[in-house]
Design a protein around this motif. Sequence first.
Motif, PDB file in Angstrom:
ATOM      1  N   GLY A 121       8.759   5.156  -8.383  1.00 41.37           N
ATOM      2  CA  GLY A 121       7.914   4.409  -7.449  1.00 41.37           C
ATOM      3  C   GLY A 121       6.437   4.473  -7.761  1.00 41.37           C
ATOM      4  N   LEU A 122       6.081   4.736  -9.018  1.00 37.31           N
ATOM      5  CA  LEU A 122       4.669   4.904  -9.355  1.00 37.31           C
ATOM      6  C   LEU A 122       3.841   3.662  -9.037  1.00 37.31           C
ATOM      7  CD1 LEU A 122       4.304   6.889 -12.701  1.00 37.31           C
ATOM      8  CD2 LEU A 122       3.550   7.529 -10.415  1.00 37.31           C
ATOM      9  N   ASP A 123       4.410   2.476  -9.279  1.00 34.71           N
ATOM     10  CA  ASP A 123       3.643   1.261  -9.012  1.00 34.71           C
ATOM     11  C   ASP A 123       3.356   1.103  -7.531  1.00 34.71           C
ATOM     12  OD1 ASP A 123       6.336   0.888  -8.498  1.00 34.71           O
ATOM     13  OD2 ASP A 123       6.324  -1.226  -9.032  1.00 34.71           O
ATOM     14  N   LYS A 124       4.160   1.738  -6.683  1.00 36.39           N
ATOM     15  CA  LYS A 124       3.918   1.701  -5.247  1.00 36.39           C
ATOM     16  C   LYS A 124       2.835   2.695  -4.846  1.00 36.39           C
ATOM     17  CE  LYS A 124       5.983   3.107  -0.856  1.00 36.39           C
ATOM     18  NZ  LYS A 124       7.154   3.748  -0.211  1.00 36.39           N
ATOM     19  N   VAL A 125       2.943   3.938  -5.346  1.00 34.81           N
ATOM     20  CA  VAL A 125       2.030   4.975  -4.870  1.00 34.81           C
ATOM     21  C   VAL A 125       0.638   4.860  -5.487  1.00 34.81           C
ATOM     22  CG1 VAL A 125       3.910   6.558  -4.369  1.00 34.81           C
ATOM     23  CG2 VAL A 125       2.785   6.680  -6.582  1.00 34.81           C
ATOM     24  N   ILE A 126       0.546   4.292  -6.671  1.00 36.75           N
ATOM     25  CA  ILE A 126      -0.776   4.084  -7.272  1.00 36.75           C
ATOM     26  C   ILE A 126      -1.136   2.619  -7.076  1.00 36.75           C
ATOM     27  CG2 ILE A 126      -2.211   4.388  -9.320  1.00 36.75           C
ATOM     28  CD1 ILE A 126      -0.336   6.491 -10.286  1.00 36.75           C
ATOM     29  N   SER A 127      -1.462   2.295  -5.847  1.00 37.56           N
ATOM     30  CA  SER A 127      -1.799   0.918  -5.465  1.00 37.56           C
ATOM     31  C   SER A 127      -2.781   0.953  -4.313  1.00 37.56           C
ATOM     32  CB  SER A 127      -0.537   0.155  -5.041  1.00 37.56           C
ATOM     33  OG  SER A 127      -0.023   0.676  -3.819  1.00 37.56           O
ATOM     34  N   ASP A 128      -3.500  -0.141  -4.137  1.00 34.10           N
ATOM     35  CA  ASP A 128      -4.459  -0.228  -3.033  1.00 34.10           C
ATOM     36  C   ASP A 128      -3.773  -0.081  -1.684  1.00 34.10           C
ATOM     37  OD1 ASP A 128      -6.559  -0.526  -4.755  1.00 34.10           O
ATOM     38  OD2 ASP A 128      -6.870  -2.657  -4.375  1.00 34.10           O
ATOM     39  N   ASP A 129      -2.630  -0.708  -1.520  1.00 30.81           N
ATOM     40  CA  ASP A 129      -1.942  -0.677  -0.222  1.00 30.81           C
ATOM     41  C   ASP A 129      -1.537   0.746   0.154  1.00 30.81           C
ATOM     42  OD1 ASP A 129      -2.211  -3.372   0.140  1.00 30.81           O
ATOM     43  OD2 ASP A 129      -0.164  -3.875  -0.471  1.00 30.81           O
ATOM     44  N   TYR A 130      -0.942   1.454  -0.785  1.00 27.49           N
ATOM     45  CA  TYR A 130      -0.462   2.798  -0.479  1.00 27.49           C
ATOM     46  C   TYR A 130      -1.624   3.759  -0.257  1.00 27.49           C
ATOM     47  CZ  TYR A 130       2.995   6.589  -0.531  1.00 27.49           C
ATOM     48  OH  TYR A 130       3.808   7.639  -0.172  1.00 27.49           O
ATOM     49  N   LEU A 131      -2.654   3.639  -1.077  1.00 28.76           N
ATOM     50  CA  LEU A 131      -3.834   4.480  -0.905  1.00 28.76           C
ATOM     51  C   LEU A 131      -4.482   4.223   0.455  1.00 28.76           C
ATOM     52  CD1 LEU A 131      -5.851   6.538  -2.055  1.00 28.76           C
ATOM     53  CD2 LEU A 131      -7.064   4.618  -3.134  1.00 28.76           C
ATOM     54  N   SER A 132      -4.621   2.953   0.821  1.00 25.82           N
ATOM     55  CA  SER A 132      -5.205   2.605   2.121  1.00 25.82           C
ATOM     56  C   SER A 132      -4.397   3.182   3.267  1.00 25.82           C
ATOM     57  CB  SER A 132      -5.292   1.078   2.280  1.00 25.82           C
ATOM     58  OG  SER A 132      -6.160   0.511   1.331  1.00 25.82           O
ATOM     59  N   SER A 133      -3.074   3.055   3.170  1.00 27.19           N
ATOM     60  CA  SER A 133      -2.198   3.555   4.233  1.00 27.19           C
ATOM     61  C   SER A 133      -2.339   5.064   4.390  1.00 27.19           C
ATOM     62  CB  SER A 133      -0.741   3.196   3.934  1.00 27.19           C
ATOM     63  OG  SER A 133      -0.557   1.805   3.941  1.00 27.19           O
ATOM     64  N   ASN A 134      -2.480   5.766   3.266  1.00 29.48           N
ATOM     65  CA  ASN A 134      -2.609   7.217   3.338  1.00 29.48           C
ATOM     66  C   ASN A 134      -3.966   7.650   3.884  1.00 29.48           C
ATOM     67  OD1 ASN A 134      -0.337   9.115   1.930  1.00 29.48           O
ATOM     68  ND2 ASN A 134      -0.210   7.006   1.208  1.00 29.48           N
ATOM     69  N   VAL A 135      -5.006   6.898   3.570  1.00 28.96           N
ATOM     70  CA  VAL A 135      -6.318   7.205   4.145  1.00 28.96           C
ATOM     71  C   VAL A 135      -6.298   6.953   5.655  1.00 28.96           C
ATOM     72  CG1 VAL A 135      -8.749   6.516   4.209  1.00 28.96           C
ATOM     73  CG2 VAL A 135      -7.595   6.803   2.012  1.00 28.96           C
ATOM     74  N   ILE A 136      -5.705   5.843   6.062  1.00 28.58           N
ATOM     75  CA  ILE A 136      -5.593   5.540   7.491  1.00 28.58           C
ATOM     76  C   ILE A 136      -4.748   6.596   8.192  1.00 28.58           C
ATOM     77  CG2 ILE A 136      -4.639   3.878   9.147  1.00 28.58           C
ATOM     78  CD1 ILE A 136      -5.389   1.664   7.119  1.00 28.58           C
ATOM     79  N   ASN A 137      -3.761   7.127   7.482  1.00 30.61           N
ATOM     80  CA  ASN A 137      -2.889   8.160   8.054  1.00 30.61           C
ATOM     81  C   ASN A 137      -3.664   9.417   8.432  1.00 30.61           C
ATOM     82  OD1 ASN A 137      -0.372   9.255   8.822  1.00 30.61           O
ATOM     83  ND2 ASN A 137      -0.099  10.223   6.836  1.00 30.61           N
ATOM     84  N   LEU A 138      -4.850   9.577   7.854  1.00 31.81           N
ATOM     85  CA  LEU A 138      -5.686  10.732   8.162  1.00 31.81           C
ATOM     86  C   LEU A 138      -6.525  10.526   9.425  1.00 31.81           C
ATOM     87  CD1 LEU A 138      -6.992  11.422   4.534  1.00 31.81           C
ATOM     88  CD2 LEU A 138      -5.322  12.799   5.769  1.00 31.81           C
TER      89      LEU A 138
END
Length: 298
Positions: A170-187
């Motif tokens: 799933g690297l293409d998922k986790v190294i993406s703008d969408d996933y990074l944004s979601s994880n920042v928002i998760n904080l």
Amino acid sequence: MRNTLNSLIKKTLIYRYSLQNKELNIDGMTLSNVKDDCFSCECETALAEIIYNSVIEYSFNQFDLTDKDYQKMYARALLSKIRFNPNASDTTKISYGFYGEVLLYCFLAHYYYADPIIARGYFYSPVDKKETAGYDSYHLVESENSIHLWFGEVKFRGSLSSCVHSAIKGLDKVISDDYLSSNVINLEDRLDQFNLKGSKLEEIILAWQENPEINIPQELAKYNMSLSYPILLVYPDKEPNYDDEIKRAVKFINDRYSAQKFKLSINYELFFILLPLSEVKKVKQDVISWIESKKPLI
């Protein structure tokens, strides 16, 4: 992190070399865009000690650990910060993910000088009995000119193939703008629990609260932030010689996976941390045994 724990990590987890290593004729990983790091374990019983004891630091922020009764906090961690059911089957206990996540915490804090933004244990839901989905680590290195978000991944399994497939699929998922944004928002809901108050990342989250339309990756880029994405693989060795084992692992991965380009607006560093062991299952069994016997902490 306790000084005694730092000392144990230093004596037990030994940095051997980085890849590519021309002297030993060992390639680097084709997936990586910076050097990979290879470690060995001097004593696997001591490694189990590291994991067993580091549950505290993994579960709680540093400011929560001052002048506290660690044994009581350990009991709290087992109930509300990690997934561990003493009544589960042995197979289920072995499959828990905290062993690897705790070890990744130790590597990042000790060898990569990356302090946790927030203890990963705060993401566990005792109601749902599971961790919140996301990166396996939330650490930060902040200097005057750059900020590195250490959002990594770990696989601690009974075979190299299982580790690699699970980490890379799933690297293409986790190294993406969408996933990074979601994880920042998760904080967002955990700002009051941040270890590192006043960080630039905190500013971005507060700005997002005021204007949810802002583009988080663009804001990260504005502050010269980058993603450091280590993939820690802890797996059984098959070769009696350490260098031959590393060659085997590199060849196994490179034969199956080629270089990729990821859709990420900020700079990123992707690399592997390799730690072959002789008895992966035994390390976990020792941790389980000590949890259940309430072995005193160092």
